[in-house]
Design a protein around this motif. Structure first.
Motif, PDB file in Angstrom:
ATOM      1  N   ALA A  34      -8.208  29.557   3.359  1.00 18.65           N
ATOM      2  CA  ALA A  34      -7.781  30.648   2.487  1.00 18.65           C
ATOM      3  C   ALA A  34      -6.478  30.225   1.831  1.00 18.65           C
ATOM      4  O   ALA A  34      -5.634  29.581   2.471  1.00 18.65           O
ATOM      5  N   VAL A  35      -6.322  30.571   0.563  1.00 17.33           N
ATOM      6  CA  VAL A  35      -5.077  30.255  -0.137  1.00 17.33           C
ATOM      7  C   VAL A  35      -4.575  31.508  -0.839  1.00 17.33           C
ATOM      8  O   VAL A  35      -5.361  32.350  -1.278  1.00 17.33           O
ATOM      9  N   THR A  36      -3.263  31.612  -0.931  1.00 17.78           N
ATOM     10  CA  THR A  36      -2.679  32.685  -1.729  1.00 17.78           C
ATOM     11  C   THR A  36      -2.101  32.105  -3.008  1.00 17.78           C
ATOM     12  O   THR A  36      -1.725  30.930  -3.077  1.00 17.78           O
ATOM     13  N   GLY A  37      -2.017  32.955  -4.008  1.00 16.17           N
ATOM     14  CA  GLY A  37      -1.396  32.582  -5.271  1.00 16.17           C
ATOM     15  C   GLY A  37      -0.979  33.831  -6.004  1.00 16.17           C
ATOM     16  O   GLY A  37      -1.512  34.919  -5.768  1.00 16.17           O
ATOM     17  N   THR A  38      -0.011  33.692  -6.901  1.00 16.47           N
ATOM     18  CA  THR A  38       0.484  34.829  -7.661  1.00 16.47           C
ATOM     19  C   THR A  38      -0.129  34.905  -9.044  1.00 16.47           C
ATOM     20  O   THR A  38      -0.486  35.983  -9.520  1.00 16.47           O
ATOM     21  N   ASN A  39      -0.282  33.756  -9.690  1.00 16.09           N
ATOM     22  CA  ASN A  39      -0.734  33.687 -11.072  1.00 16.09           C
ATOM     23  C   ASN A  39      -2.264  33.693 -11.147  1.00 16.09           C
ATOM     24  O   ASN A  39      -2.910  32.771 -10.643  1.00 16.09           O
ATOM     25  N   PRO A  40      -2.878  34.703 -11.782  1.00 12.84           N
ATOM     26  CA  PRO A  40      -4.343  34.758 -11.859  1.00 12.84           C
ATOM     27  C   PRO A  40      -4.960  33.526 -12.515  1.00 12.84           C
ATOM     28  O   PRO A  40      -6.032  33.069 -12.095  1.00 12.84           O
ATOM     29  N   ALA A  41      -4.298  32.983 -13.524  1.00 11.55           N
ATOM     30  CA  ALA A  41      -4.835  31.791 -14.195  1.00 11.55           C
ATOM     31  C   ALA A  41      -4.867  30.602 -13.243  1.00 11.55           C
ATOM     32  O   ALA A  41      -5.850  29.842 -13.217  1.00 11.55           O
ATOM     33  N   ASN A  42      -3.803  30.427 -12.475  1.00 13.46           N
ATOM     34  CA  ASN A  42      -3.775  29.331 -11.497  1.00 13.46           C
ATOM     35  C   ASN A  42      -4.833  29.521 -10.423  1.00 13.46           C
ATOM     36  O   ASN A  42      -5.440  28.547  -9.947  1.00 13.46           O
ATOM     37  N   ILE A  43      -5.051  30.775 -10.023  1.00 14.04           N
ATOM     38  CA  ILE A  43      -6.075  31.056  -9.023  1.00 14.04           C
ATOM     39  C   ILE A  43      -7.450  30.643  -9.539  1.00 14.04           C
ATOM     40  O   ILE A  43      -8.239  30.005  -8.830  1.00 14.04           O
ATOM     41  N   LEU A  55     -11.353  31.114   0.333  1.00 16.87           N
ATOM     42  CA  LEU A  55     -10.946  32.504   0.152  1.00 16.87           C
ATOM     43  C   LEU A  55      -9.653  32.530  -0.652  1.00 16.87           C
ATOM     44  O   LEU A  55      -8.632  31.990  -0.219  1.00 16.87           O
ATOM     45  N   PHE A  56      -9.687  33.158  -1.829  1.00 15.25           N
ATOM     46  CA  PHE A  56      -8.512  33.257  -2.686  1.00 15.25           C
ATOM     47  C   PHE A  56      -7.923  34.658  -2.581  1.00 15.25           C
ATOM     48  O   PHE A  56      -8.637  35.651  -2.710  1.00 15.25           O
ATOM     49  N   ILE A  57      -6.619  34.721  -2.336  1.00 10.45           N
ATOM     50  CA  ILE A  57      -5.924  35.993  -2.161  1.00 10.45           C
ATOM     51  C   ILE A  57      -4.766  36.049  -3.145  1.00 10.45           C
ATOM     52  O   ILE A  57      -3.858  35.214  -3.082  1.00 10.45           O
ATOM     53  N   GLN A  58      -4.797  37.011  -4.052  1.00 13.58           N
ATOM     54  CA  GLN A  58      -3.669  37.170  -4.970  1.00 13.58           C
ATOM     55  C   GLN A  58      -2.562  37.916  -4.241  1.00 13.58           C
ATOM     56  O   GLN A  58      -2.746  39.039  -3.775  1.00 13.58           O
ATOM     57  N   SER A  59      -1.407  37.285  -4.138  1.00 12.71           N
ATOM     58  CA  SER A  59      -0.315  37.870  -3.361  1.00 12.71           C
ATOM     59  C   SER A  59       1.015  37.277  -3.802  1.00 12.71           C
ATOM     60  O   SER A  59       1.113  36.079  -4.063  1.00 12.71           O
ATOM     61  N   ASN A  60       2.019  38.117  -3.867  1.00 17.10           N
ATOM     62  CA  ASN A  60       3.387  37.690  -4.146  1.00 17.10           C
ATOM     63  C   ASN A  60       4.088  37.434  -2.822  1.00 17.10           C
ATOM     64  O   ASN A  60       4.221  38.351  -1.999  1.00 17.10           O
ATOM     65  N   ALA A  61       4.540  36.206  -2.601  1.00 16.27           N
ATOM     66  CA  ALA A  61       5.158  35.847  -1.321  1.00 16.27           C
ATOM     67  C   ALA A  61       6.406  36.651  -1.023  1.00 16.27           C
ATOM     68  O   ALA A  61       6.829  36.748   0.135  1.00 16.27           O
ATOM     69  N   GLY A  62       7.034  37.231  -2.039  1.00 16.54           N
ATOM     70  CA  GLY A  62       8.237  38.019  -1.831  1.00 16.54           C
ATOM     71  C   GLY A  62       7.980  39.491  -1.611  1.00 16.54           C
ATOM     72  O   GLY A  62       8.916  40.262  -1.385  1.00 16.54           O
ATOM     73  N   ASP A  63       6.715  39.922  -1.675  1.00 20.02           N
ATOM     74  CA  ASP A  63       6.344  41.313  -1.433  1.00 20.02           C
ATOM     75  C   ASP A  63       6.133  41.492   0.064  1.00 20.02           C
ATOM     76  O   ASP A  63       5.094  41.099   0.605  1.00 20.02           O
ATOM     77  N   VAL A  86       3.002  27.512   5.416  1.00 20.93           N
ATOM     78  CA  VAL A  86       3.846  28.356   4.569  1.00 20.93           C
ATOM     79  C   VAL A  86       4.439  27.469   3.490  1.00 20.93           C
ATOM     80  O   VAL A  86       5.416  26.754   3.713  1.00 20.93           O
ATOM     81  N   ASN A  87       3.826  27.522   2.330  1.00 19.53           N
ATOM     82  CA  ASN A  87       4.189  26.613   1.246  1.00 19.53           C
ATOM     83  C   ASN A  87       4.751  27.334   0.028  1.00 19.53           C
ATOM     84  O   ASN A  87       5.526  26.751  -0.736  1.00 19.53           O
ATOM     85  N   ALA A  88       4.375  28.588  -0.176  1.00 17.97           N
ATOM     86  CA  ALA A  88       4.829  29.324  -1.357  1.00 17.97           C
ATOM     87  C   ALA A  88       6.348  29.395  -1.382  1.00 17.97           C
ATOM     88  O   ALA A  88       6.994  29.630  -0.358  1.00 17.97           O
TER      89      ALA A  88
END
Length: 246
Positions: A34-43, A55-63, A86-88
């Motif tokens: 599973a990976v998280t990302g903030t930018n929909p285009a990058n996802i 598994l793609f999860i749109q998430s802001n690491a600072g939220d 923890v890479n973000a």
């Protein structure tokens, strides 16, 4: 290779750079990812490359509240988690006098506060054994001008790797860190550095004479995540071409 066969893994910031390359290598080693990302285009770009099994999860690491949502999504999909990378992170540079409180808080939230509360949220589903790897930086070790807040956050994350390693080892959770130097990722373009700038920096400050490749960091993460490193606890792997030795 099958060093991560039947393992489940979460990579934050896994849609570009080091995170994306680590996702590639985790998949090649047999992990469910599973990976998280903030930018929909990058996802969507990462989805096209990695495939729909990820598994793609749109998430802001600072939220901070959002970290619980990430944990719940991973739990629903995987049931448990064997590996957390923890890479973000965010890299904002500037002279001391130019920093605002808002910018300070943003860097701390994304680089330190979010990762702490993500680990907290994931604790109930982390397996025994499990591995957590935090992506810190050589800037935690060197006095590079204009990096005061970035270095502060990465130093805090490195300290967190050491303290959590002592606290969580009793649960079978190993915590370690990788500390990259300059790596060929989109970051330097965002900072306005040209190819000529990066080559000049490499020649002047990196004994190896070049920037590192994301794959060189990803291979270290695979090692720390795998059963090849059961006695590696609270350690830091510096991957900087010798830069921090100058």
């Amino acid at each position: 290779m099958s060093r991560l066969q039947n393992k489940t893994a979460l990579i934050t910031g896994g849609t570009s750079g080091i995170g994306l390359e680590t996702a590639r290598q985790f998949i090649a080693e047999g992990a469910r990812v599973a990976v998280t990302g903030t930018n929909p285009a990058n996802i969507e770009t990462a989805r096209a490359e990695l495939g729909d099994k990820v598994l793609f999860i749109q998430s802001n690491a600072g939220d901070i509240a959002g970290q619980k949502d990430v944990a719940e999504t991973v739990k629903a999909a995987f049931g448990h988690l064997d590996i957390l990378f923890v890479n973000a992170g965010i890299a904002e540079f500037g002279p001391v006098e130019q920093w605002s409180e808002e910018a300070f808080d943003r860097s701390v939230a994304i680089n330190v506060k979010g990762p702490f509360f993500l680990v907290q949220a994931l604790l109930p589903i982390l397996a025994n054994p499990a591995s957590i790897v935090l992506n810190t930086s050589i800037n935690a070790h060197i006095g590079m001008p204009n990096t005061s807040i970035y270095a502060l956050t990465k130093g805090a994350l490195l300290t967190l790797a050491k303290t959590l390693s002592g606290e969580l080892i009793g649960r079978g959770i190993r915590v370690n860190a990788v500390s990259p130097g300059p790596i060929t990722t989109p970051l330097y373009g965002k900072l306005g550095m040209s190819d000529a700038d990066t080559k000049a920096m490499a020649a002047a400050k990196i004994p190896a004479g070049r920037f590192g490749h994301p794959s060189e960091v990803a291979k270290a993460v695979v090692f720390l995540a795998s059963g090849e490193s059961p006695y590696t606890v609270g350690s830091e792997l510096v991957i900087d071409g010798g830069m921090s030795n100058l």
